[in-house]
Motif scaffolding. Sequence first.
Motif, PDB file in Angstrom:
ATOM      1  N   LYS A  91     -70.895 -26.960  65.158  1.00  0.00           N
ATOM      2  CA  LYS A  91     -70.621 -25.745  64.421  1.00  0.00           C
ATOM      3  C   LYS A  91     -69.558 -24.693  65.569  1.00  0.00           C
ATOM      4  O   LYS A  91     -69.801 -24.468  66.411  1.00  0.00           O
ATOM      5  N   LYS A  92     -68.675 -24.244  64.553  1.00  0.00           N
ATOM      6  CA  LYS A  92     -67.830 -23.312  65.230  1.00  0.00           C
ATOM      7  C   LYS A  92     -68.162 -21.973  65.764  1.00  0.00           C
ATOM      8  O   LYS A  92     -68.070 -21.567  67.075  1.00  0.00           O
ATOM      9  N   GLU A  93     -69.327 -21.567  64.865  1.00  0.00           N
ATOM     10  CA  GLU A  93     -69.775 -20.263  65.389  1.00  0.00           C
ATOM     11  C   GLU A  93     -70.626 -20.781  66.643  1.00  0.00           C
ATOM     12  O   GLU A  93     -70.858 -19.916  67.720  1.00  0.00           O
ATOM     13  N   ASP A  94     -71.281 -21.598  66.830  1.00  0.00           N
ATOM     14  CA  ASP A  94     -72.037 -22.286  67.986  1.00  0.00           C
ATOM     15  C   ASP A  94     -71.104 -22.356  69.267  1.00  0.00           C
ATOM     16  O   ASP A  94     -71.645 -21.949  70.506  1.00  0.00           O
ATOM     17  N   GLU A  96     -68.119 -20.779  69.795  1.00  0.00           N
ATOM     18  CA  GLU A  96     -67.658 -19.620  70.165  1.00  0.00           C
ATOM     19  C   GLU A  96     -68.905 -18.614  70.751  1.00  0.00           C
ATOM     20  O   GLU A  96     -68.531 -18.044  71.841  1.00  0.00           O
TER      21      GLU A  96
END
Length: 129
Positions: A91-94, A96
Amino acid sequence: MERRGEIDMATEGDVELELETETSGPERPPEKPRKHDSGAADLERVTDYAEEKEIQSSNLETAMSVIGDRRSREQKAKQEREKELAKVTIKKEDLELIMTEMEISRAAAERSLREHMGNVVEALIALTN
């Protein structure tokens, strides 16, 4: 030396310096020359007895092929591992989160996440240890 009045004038080469030796303790007798200790004597007696053996070309070729095969297997295994890691979705959030919290590059954060199958907690624990 030439005398002019009460002052002594010295010319070059007339000056002699006396060096006083100070002794700050009991006089030590001059050191006796030491004999070789047994370890050094043993080392002096030992010489290189390594016999130079001629390397046969067949043995050399065999060794080189074994080394080449090992390198190719290692490279192949590394490529397969990279393919497996590329299949892992992250996931992109993870990504970042790890980049900002651990202050590491995107590539390092992505690699850690992929190695831990996208599990952000395991990736963070691995990065802190």
